[in-house]
Design an enzyme around this catalytic site. Structure first.
Site, PDB file in Angstrom:
ATOM      1  N   HIS A  23     -33.308   3.479 -13.395  1.00 31.47           N
ATOM      2  CA  HIS A  23     -34.311   3.010 -14.353  1.00 31.47           C
ATOM      3  C   HIS A  23     -34.082   3.649 -15.725  1.00 31.47           C
ATOM      4  O   HIS A  23     -34.146   2.993 -16.758  1.00 31.47           O
ATOM      5  CB  HIS A  23     -35.728   3.353 -13.858  1.00 31.47           C
ATOM      6  CG  HIS A  23     -36.043   2.707 -12.544  1.00 31.47           C
ATOM      7  ND1 HIS A  23     -36.478   3.402 -11.447  1.00 31.47           N
ATOM      8  CD2 HIS A  23     -35.943   1.437 -12.126  1.00 31.47           C
ATOM      9  CE1 HIS A  23     -36.647   2.585 -10.427  1.00 31.47           C
ATOM     10  NE2 HIS A  23     -36.320   1.386 -10.808  1.00 31.47           N
ATOM     11  N   ASP A 123     -41.036  -0.293 -17.015  1.00 35.90           N
ATOM     12  CA  ASP A 123     -40.336  -1.092 -16.007  1.00 35.90           C
ATOM     13  C   ASP A 123     -41.209  -1.364 -14.790  1.00 35.90           C
ATOM     14  O   ASP A 123     -42.407  -1.063 -14.797  1.00 35.90           O
ATOM     15  CB  ASP A 123     -38.945  -0.539 -15.691  1.00 35.90           C
ATOM     16  CG  ASP A 123     -38.937   0.740 -14.900  1.00 35.90           C
ATOM     17  OD1 ASP A 123     -39.683   0.830 -13.924  1.00 35.90           O
ATOM     18  OD2 ASP A 123     -38.165   1.643 -15.263  1.00 35.90           O
ATOM     19  N   ASN A 378     -27.391  -1.724 -11.997  1.00 36.64           N
ATOM     20  CA  ASN A 378     -26.628  -1.136 -13.109  1.00 36.64           C
ATOM     21  C   ASN A 378     -25.152  -1.029 -12.738  1.00 36.64           C
ATOM     22  O   ASN A 378     -24.283  -1.348 -13.548  1.00 36.64           O
ATOM     23  CB  ASN A 378     -27.153   0.259 -13.450  1.00 36.64           C
ATOM     24  CG  ASN A 378     -28.565   0.211 -13.965  1.00 36.64           C
ATOM     25  OD1 ASN A 378     -28.825  -0.339 -15.031  1.00 36.64           O
ATOM     26  ND2 ASN A 378     -29.500   0.726 -13.187  1.00 36.64           N
ATOM     27  N   SER A 379     -24.891  -0.601 -11.518  1.00 33.25           N
ATOM     28  CA  SER A 379     -23.487  -0.461 -11.097  1.00 33.25           C
ATOM     29  C   SER A 379     -22.807  -1.828 -11.100  1.00 33.25           C
ATOM     30  O   SER A 379     -21.651  -1.959 -11.514  1.00 33.25           O
ATOM     31  CB  SER A 379     -23.407   0.154  -9.701  1.00 33.25           C
ATOM     32  OG  SER A 379     -23.911   1.465  -9.735  1.00 33.25           O
ATOM     33  N   GLU A 382     -22.118  -2.740 -14.674  1.00 31.41           N
ATOM     34  CA  GLU A 382     -21.061  -1.892 -15.247  1.00 31.41           C
ATOM     35  C   GLU A 382     -19.688  -2.338 -14.739  1.00 31.41           C
ATOM     36  O   GLU A 382     -18.708  -2.359 -15.482  1.00 31.41           O
ATOM     37  CB  GLU A 382     -21.323  -0.422 -14.889  1.00 31.41           C
ATOM     38  CG  GLU A 382     -22.495   0.159 -15.659  1.00 31.41           C
ATOM     39  CD  GLU A 382     -23.109   1.428 -15.065  1.00 31.41           C
ATOM     40  OE1 GLU A 382     -24.134   1.870 -15.586  1.00 31.41           O
ATOM     41  OE2 GLU A 382     -22.566   1.952 -14.082  1.00 31.41           O
ATOM     42  N   ALA A 397     -33.166  -0.673  -1.097  1.00 33.26           N
ATOM     43  CA  ALA A 397     -33.849  -1.474  -2.126  1.00 33.26           C
ATOM     44  C   ALA A 397     -33.348  -2.926  -2.111  1.00 33.26           C
ATOM     45  O   ALA A 397     -33.166  -3.501  -1.039  1.00 33.26           O
ATOM     46  CB  ALA A 397     -33.710  -0.811  -3.493  1.00 33.26           C
ATOM     47  N   GLU A 398     -33.058  -3.487  -3.296  1.00 36.19           N
ATOM     48  CA  GLU A 398     -32.692  -4.916  -3.347  1.00 36.19           C
ATOM     49  C   GLU A 398     -31.178  -5.124  -3.292  1.00 36.19           C
ATOM     50  O   GLU A 398     -30.665  -6.180  -3.625  1.00 36.19           O
ATOM     51  CB  GLU A 398     -33.313  -5.556  -4.600  1.00 36.19           C
ATOM     52  CG  GLU A 398     -32.503  -5.525  -5.885  1.00 36.19           C
ATOM     53  CD  GLU A 398     -32.188  -4.161  -6.443  1.00 36.19           C
ATOM     54  OE1 GLU A 398     -32.531  -3.118  -5.846  1.00 36.19           O
ATOM     55  OE2 GLU A 398     -31.559  -4.113  -7.522  1.00 36.19           O
TER      56      GLU A 398
HETATM   57  N1  UDP Z   1     -23.901   6.742 -11.659  1.00 39.06           N
HETATM   58  C1  UDP Z   1     -22.959   7.581 -12.214  1.00 39.06           C
HETATM   59  N2  UDP Z   1     -22.188   8.321 -11.372  1.00 39.06           N
HETATM   60  C2  UDP Z   1     -22.287   8.272 -10.024  1.00 39.06           C
HETATM   61  C3  UDP Z   1     -23.242   7.397  -9.471  1.00 39.06           C
HETATM   62  C4  UDP Z   1     -24.022   6.647 -10.311  1.00 39.06           C
HETATM   63  O1  UDP Z   1     -22.814   7.682 -13.444  1.00 39.06           O
HETATM   64  O2  UDP Z   1     -21.518   8.964  -9.330  1.00 39.06           O
HETATM   65  C5  UDP Z   1     -24.749   5.928 -12.554  1.00 39.06           C
HETATM   66  C6  UDP Z   1     -24.209   4.526 -12.663  1.00 39.06           C
HETATM   67  O3  UDP Z   1     -23.270   4.454 -13.736  1.00 39.06           O
HETATM   68  C7  UDP Z   1     -25.454   3.686 -12.874  1.00 39.06           C
HETATM   69  C8  UDP Z   1     -26.567   4.487 -12.221  1.00 39.06           C
HETATM   70  O4  UDP Z   1     -26.057   5.799 -12.017  1.00 39.06           O
HETATM   71  O5  UDP Z   1     -25.718   3.528 -14.257  1.00 39.06           O
HETATM   72  C9  UDP Z   1     -27.000   3.936 -10.888  1.00 39.06           C
HETATM   73  O6  UDP Z   1     -27.794   2.813 -11.079  1.00 39.06           O
HETATM   74  P1  UDP Z   1     -27.800   1.598 -10.063  1.00 39.06           P
HETATM   75  O7  UDP Z   1     -28.789   0.609 -10.562  1.00 39.06           O
HETATM   76  O8  UDP Z   1     -26.443   1.107  -9.840  1.00 39.06           O
HETATM   77  O9  UDP Z   1     -28.271   2.196  -8.692  1.00 39.06           O
HETATM   78  P2  UDP Z   1     -29.502   3.098  -8.232  1.00 39.06           P
HETATM   79  O10 UDP Z   1     -29.080   4.480  -8.485  1.00 39.06           O
HETATM   80  O11 UDP Z   1     -30.699   2.696  -9.041  1.00 39.06           O
HETATM   81  O12 UDP Z   1     -29.613   2.792  -6.790  1.00 39.06           O
END
Ligand code: UDP
Length: 485
Positions: A23, A123, A378-379, A382, A397-398
């Site tokens: 988030h 959010d 986000n991943s 990216e 989650a989703e």
């Molecule tokens: N991330 C990172 N390094 C890691 C793991 C995650 O920089 O080893 C960052 C990744 O770039 C992304 C965020 O953490 O921006 C994870 O967000 P995402 O929505 O993918 O997953 P969540 O953590 O919310 O499940």
């Protein structure tokens, strides 16, 4: 004279992400864009606890933050007081919402002390902020940190909830969100699989308040999700809710990172590898595997003989989101749990780093050619924005919904199969998937597709792109609204 001066004061807005790196990262990016590209002053309100997250602190202390972006930490929440010991670790959303609720008790006084910003962007899991904004006559916007498909599902959930009596996962057919691609019940997110527990109640509480927002920002763009975006904007079901104006502003992803010594070592190692040859393995900010699954993954990587970087977490059987609240802060010695001899046998071919790696820098490196990811939104963005094909490994989650979309609709990922009679992905399947993406024909097809999307992901938020224009039109409105400083 006073009026003339006022025109020079940059309008001030507040941005409030809920707990978790998934988030914070996109909302921080939104805040930066508002400051740098749209001439705003932004206060980023950060929910904190008495156990600060190392990865979060690193992000917020970055020397690259623009001068008109101010980090305002809300008073820390004492987690042990708010979350009683009988709340299971698996209930990630319940824990998150309890922390948020406690933290937001200070929101009204903080907003008043900041001189009542012109708007607040928050959010999905912080919608108590809407009530505070209502009291203070501040327009409240919502930034959806996940896909447009998910937002459409969320807007449909209250109708589904009133129409269906059984659990959604027991429905005989996929769920048909109006105008959208049907969602298979097995891909439904964890929070809606059991309607009797708090996890669902919290989810439903926040989701059903989505239409109260003055506008909804979506971290997506036309070329990625044409069907869902069209449905939300045009389908009569969404129009009659009524759905607030939606603004696709994505992909808003982390642009640059503050690199630690181990990050620099990782990038130097990548420099020595051939183009597109390295698989990056990490499971978001919270993802963890069971010891059995992690062992199979390790053996599969080794069998594939492909190069890899693995940000590995301490295994746990308790939950797939075992590191959500302490990522980058936990003790972690990979030697203690990876298969005996794995580190020495894969030396030179693989690089294992504990817990956390600079994902965006690694995905952007020309040697990176694949990403084994939990498919957090986000991943996923990216990976697409850097043109890297994925192995989809959804956990919580989703993420199963995201994985299905990436594999079946967008065509940028493959997903390993679980053998009949087993609950985990075996080493042969890992081996097969890794070779397929890094070396096989199917890998070539998804690589081509993701490279095409990479281009449109770069254009959309760039000046005059569709996402830039979307954000610009709201920012202009905030600039002209005479609601506050
Ligand atoms: N991330 C990172 N390094 C890691 C793991 C995650 O920089 O080893 C960052 C990744 O770039 C992304 C965020 O953490 O921006 C994870 O967000 P995402 O929505 O993918 O997953 P969540 O953590 O919310 O499940």
């Amino acid at each position: 004279m006073v009026a003339a001066n006022k025109t020079h004061i940059k309008p001030h807005v507040a941005v409030l992400p809920s707990v978790g790196m998934g988030h914070l990262i996109p909302l921080l990016e939104l805040a930066k864009r508002l400051v740098v590209e749209h001439g705003m002053r932004v206060s980023l309100l950060v929910i904190t606890t008495n156990a600060p997250l190392a990865a979060q602190e690193q992000l917020l202390c970055s020397p690259d933050l623009p001068p008109d972006l101010h980090i305002v930490k809300l008073p820390p929440v004492d987690v042990d007081k708010v979350i009683s010991s009988d709340i299971d670790n698996v209930l990630v959303l319940t824990r998150l919402c309890l922390i948020t609720e406690e933290s937001l008790r200070s929101l009204k006084s903080v907003l008043v002390a900041l001189g009542k910003p012109r708007a607040l962007v928050t959010d999905l899991f912080t919608t108590q902020a809407f009530d505070v904004c209502n009291e203070l006559s501040i327009p409240a916007y919502l930034f959806s940190t996940t896909s447009a498909a998910f937002s459409a599902f969320a807007l449909f959930l209250p109708k589904l909830d009133s129409d269906v009596e059984c659990e959604f996962i027991d429905l005989p057919e996929p769920i048909q969100v109006p105008g959208c691609i049907p969602v298979r019940t097995e891909d439904l997110l964890d929070q809606v699989r059991n309607r009797k527990i708090d996890e669902y109640k919290w989810f439903f509480f926040h989701i059903s308040r989505l239409p109260l927002a003055s506008g909804v920002f979506l971290n997506s763009w036309e070329d990625l999700e044409p069907v869902s975006l069209k449905a939300i904007k045009e389908n009569p079901f969404f129009r009659q809710i009524p759905t607030p104006p939606v603004h696709p502003v994505g992909p808003l992803i982390k642009q640059e990172e503050t690199l630690s010594t181990s990050d620099v070592e990782c990038l130097e190692w990548l420099d020595k590898q051939p183009p597109d040859s390295v698989l990056f393995v990490t499971l978001g900010s919270g993802g963890t595997l069971s010891l059995e699954q992690q062992t199979e993954l390790a053996w599969g990587l080794e069998l594939s003989q492909q190069r890899f970087i693995w940000a590995v977490r301490k295994p746990t059987d308790a939950t797939g989101a075992g590191s959500f609240f302490d990522v980058g802060s936990e003790e972690n010695d990979p030697k203690a749990y990876l298969p005996e001899g794995f580190l020495s046998r894969t030396q030179g071919v693989g690089l294992v780093v504990p817990s956390w790696a600079s994902q965006v820098a690694i995905l952007g490196h020309p040697s990176t050619g694949g990403f084994l990811s939990h498919c957090g939104w986000n991943s996923s963005l990216e990976s697409i924005a850097h043109g890297v094909p994925m192995i989809a490994w959804p956990l919580y989650a989703e993420q199963r919904m995201n994985a299905a979309m990436l594999v079946e609709d967008v065509g940028v990922a493959v997903k390993p199969k679980v053998e009949p009679g087993r609950t985990i992905v075996g080493r042969q399947e890992v081996d097969r998937m890794v070779r397929m993406v890094m070396d096989g024909e199917e890998g070539k097809t998804i690589r081509k597709r993701v490279k095409e999307l990479k281009e449109s992901a770069a254009k959309a938020p760039d000046i005059s792109g569709s996402s830039y224009d979307s954000l610009s039109s709201v920012a202009k409105q905030w600039k002209t609204d005479d609601l506050g400083p």
